[in-house]
Design an enzyme around this catalytic site. Structure first.
Site, PDB file in Angstrom:
ATOM      1  N   ASP A  35      32.435  43.891  31.370  1.00 50.50           N
ATOM      2  CA  ASP A  35      33.013  44.777  30.361  1.00 50.50           C
ATOM      3  C   ASP A  35      32.120  44.967  29.135  1.00 50.50           C
ATOM      4  O   ASP A  35      32.393  45.832  28.314  1.00 50.50           O
ATOM      5  CB  ASP A  35      34.368  44.214  29.898  1.00 50.50           C
ATOM      6  CG  ASP A  35      35.403  44.267  31.004  1.00 50.50           C
ATOM      7  OD1 ASP A  35      35.462  45.296  31.684  1.00 50.50           O
ATOM      8  OD2 ASP A  35      36.141  43.283  31.188  1.00 50.50           O
TER       9      ASP A  35
ATOM     10  N   HIS B 177      33.441  34.215  31.360  1.00 47.40           N
ATOM     11  CA  HIS B 177      34.054  34.549  32.649  1.00 47.40           C
ATOM     12  C   HIS B 177      34.509  33.267  33.316  1.00 47.40           C
ATOM     13  O   HIS B 177      33.820  32.253  33.230  1.00 47.40           O
ATOM     14  CB  HIS B 177      33.053  35.281  33.560  1.00 47.40           C
ATOM     15  CG  HIS B 177      33.710  36.014  34.669  1.00 47.40           C
ATOM     16  ND1 HIS B 177      34.054  35.400  35.855  1.00 47.40           N
ATOM     17  CD2 HIS B 177      34.132  37.294  34.759  1.00 47.40           C
ATOM     18  CE1 HIS B 177      34.644  36.289  36.625  1.00 47.40           C
ATOM     19  NE2 HIS B 177      34.716  37.442  36.001  1.00 47.40           N
TER      20      HIS B 177
END
Ligand code: ACO
Length: 428
Positions: free
Chosen positions: A364, A307
């Protein structure tokens, strides 16, 4: 601490203001840099560039903190409905009972689609990706409500446009699935909650009403709350860039859907499931996939890992993982992909490549397993993300207008040919 930053460049000294946010985040205001020095900054991917001051969502990547309007995601995920969270993100405060009833009624009122709009679904091939349909239909729906093409960031016009969008996005999503599956459309049912209504539009069959079990409704609610906003990510920045030209809300969020679609962003939730299925079907050891992800000559990446902002853990991923276990238990189901996912996570936590680069599961990684558990088809996963992100997109679009922000227009450093003489076709 000095409230000025000093820059020395080509023998001259320049001073720039420093600003500090409510959570002690700091920035140097370089808005006069080019006019004063002739220089621009270079920051591909904008990893060091703030595009706005915002009071909607706070993310502290080092400590895994996410708050909407000051409220921790851990509280919101378990204590609010998606409709309450959406209201909070849009209007800055949790709604009282009266405000919530009014807002819910507005959503109820706008759930239907114009019948002429319904015909457009049959113009898409059955194999059309639902994200393409969603983006196209969001623009199309505005043609049936021309008043939403006017740009309003406050007052009853904004309230109506926001409610219309939040409500219709779920109907469009469900209809795109029904069209592809060759099943008749289910009209929204005003007696159902936001999430149950969506599940009804997805799964009710003629003479066989789908009544969402509480566990399924709650799982969907939690999924949507976890996705409701995430400050200046790729799709939200896209919405802001498009909105900065004073484009209407519908076309701005339609562009956001396109940005979200990519596998490095929202498309990752479906890509994770494809990756896990591939691992399961191939029977190859997990190390094979780790080696591919670590090989700099191989574009392969572990989907659902890494991320830009979170560098220790993504708090949404922790909540999601816990919820996956609870939902599977309550539904009395198992999922072989969950075992593979947990094993993969464990291996990465012990692998220096991933640890040294701060690559941990993101939102996710486990969300696809949750959506599988509640029966959402794989090609709809990123659409589910888009429904969830709608409050954040709308709120950021509004904030941009309230700040009367300048049109987004980055600069570049040109590296092509210098001026040269034109060569006529016969001489080339
Ligand atoms: N697998 C293997 N290596 C990775 C991964 C991954 N998933 N992600 C990053 N890396 C490596 C990069 O190769 C790079 O290595 P290097 O320093 O040796 O060159 C390093 O980690 C830093 O990665 P960047 O790509 O520079 O990080 P960036 O912040 O630009 O990208 C992103 C973040 C896009 C999320 C990236 O981690 C990625 O591609 N992850 C997989 C896709 C994914 O899960 N996306 C969903 C993100 S969450 C969301 O959008 C809702």
């Amino acid at each position: 601490m000095s409230d000025k930053a000093t820059l020395q460049l080509q023998g001259k000294t320049y001073e720039f203001d420093v600003s500090i946010g409510t959570e002690d985040e700091r920035c140097i205001d370089i808005s006069t840099l080019r006019s004063e020095t002739g220089f621009i900054t270079m920051d591909p991917g904008f990893g060091n560039t703030g595009s706005t001051f915002s009071s909607i969502t706070y993310v502290d990547g080092a400590n895994g903190v996410l708050r909407y309007r000051g409220y921790p995601i851990e509280d919101l995920a378990t204590k609010t409905t998606f409709v309450e969270a959406a209201y909070l993100i849009l209007y800055g405060e949790l709604p009282n009972k009266e405000q919530l009833t009014h807002f819910s009624n507005q959503l109820r009122e706008h759930a239907w689609l114009h019948t002429n709009l319904e015909h457009h679904f049959s113009g898409f091939p059955k194999s059309a990706p639902p994200m393409a349909i969603l983006s196209a239909m969001l623009n199309l729906v505005s043609c049936f409500h021309p008043e939403v093409l006017d740009v309003h960031s406050d007052g009853p016009e904004f309230d109506r446009t926001a409610a219309l969008l939040l409500s219709k996005v779920r109907t469009i999503a469900a209809f795109s699935y029904r069209m592809a599956a060759g099943k008749p459309f289910n009209q929204p049912n005003p007696n159902l909650s936001y999430c149950s209504n969506f599940l009804h539009m997805m799964f009710t069959m003629p003479y066989q009403e789908y009544i969402a079990p509480k566990v399924v409704e709650n799982a969907l609610k939690l999924f949507l709350v976890l996705h409701a906003d995430h400050e200046q990510n790729c799709s939200t920045s896209t919405v802001r860039v498009v909105g900065s030209s004073r484009a209407n809300l519908f076309s701005s969020v339609a562009a956001g859907v396109c940005a979200l679609w990519g596998p490095l962003h929202g498309g990752a939730n479906a890509a994770v499931i494809r990756m896990l299925e591939d691992i399961r079907e191939s029977g190859r050891p997990l190390d094979h996939y780790l080696d591919m992800a670590k090989d700099k000559n191989n574009p392969y990446r572990l989907m659902g890992f890494g991320h830009r902002v979170y560098k220790n853990f993504d708090p949404r991923s922790i909540i999601m993982k816990k919820q996956v276990h609870e939902v599977l238990n309550e539904l009395n189901k198992t999922d072989p992909l969950l075992e593979i996912a947990m094993e993969l996570e464990e291996k990465t936590l012990a692998d220096d490549y991933f640890v040294s680069r701060h690559l941990y599961p993101n939102v996710d990684f486990y969300s696809g397993i949750l959506l599988r558990a509640i029966g959402i088809p794989l090609n709809m996963y990123t659409v589910m993300f888009a429904i969830g992100r709608m409050p954040g997109w709308i709120s950021n679009w509004r904030e941009l207008l309230e700040h009367n922000q300048r049109i987004s227009r980055p600069r570049q450093i040109y590296t092509g040919q210098s001026a040269r003489k034109f060569i006529p076709l016969e001489d080339r």
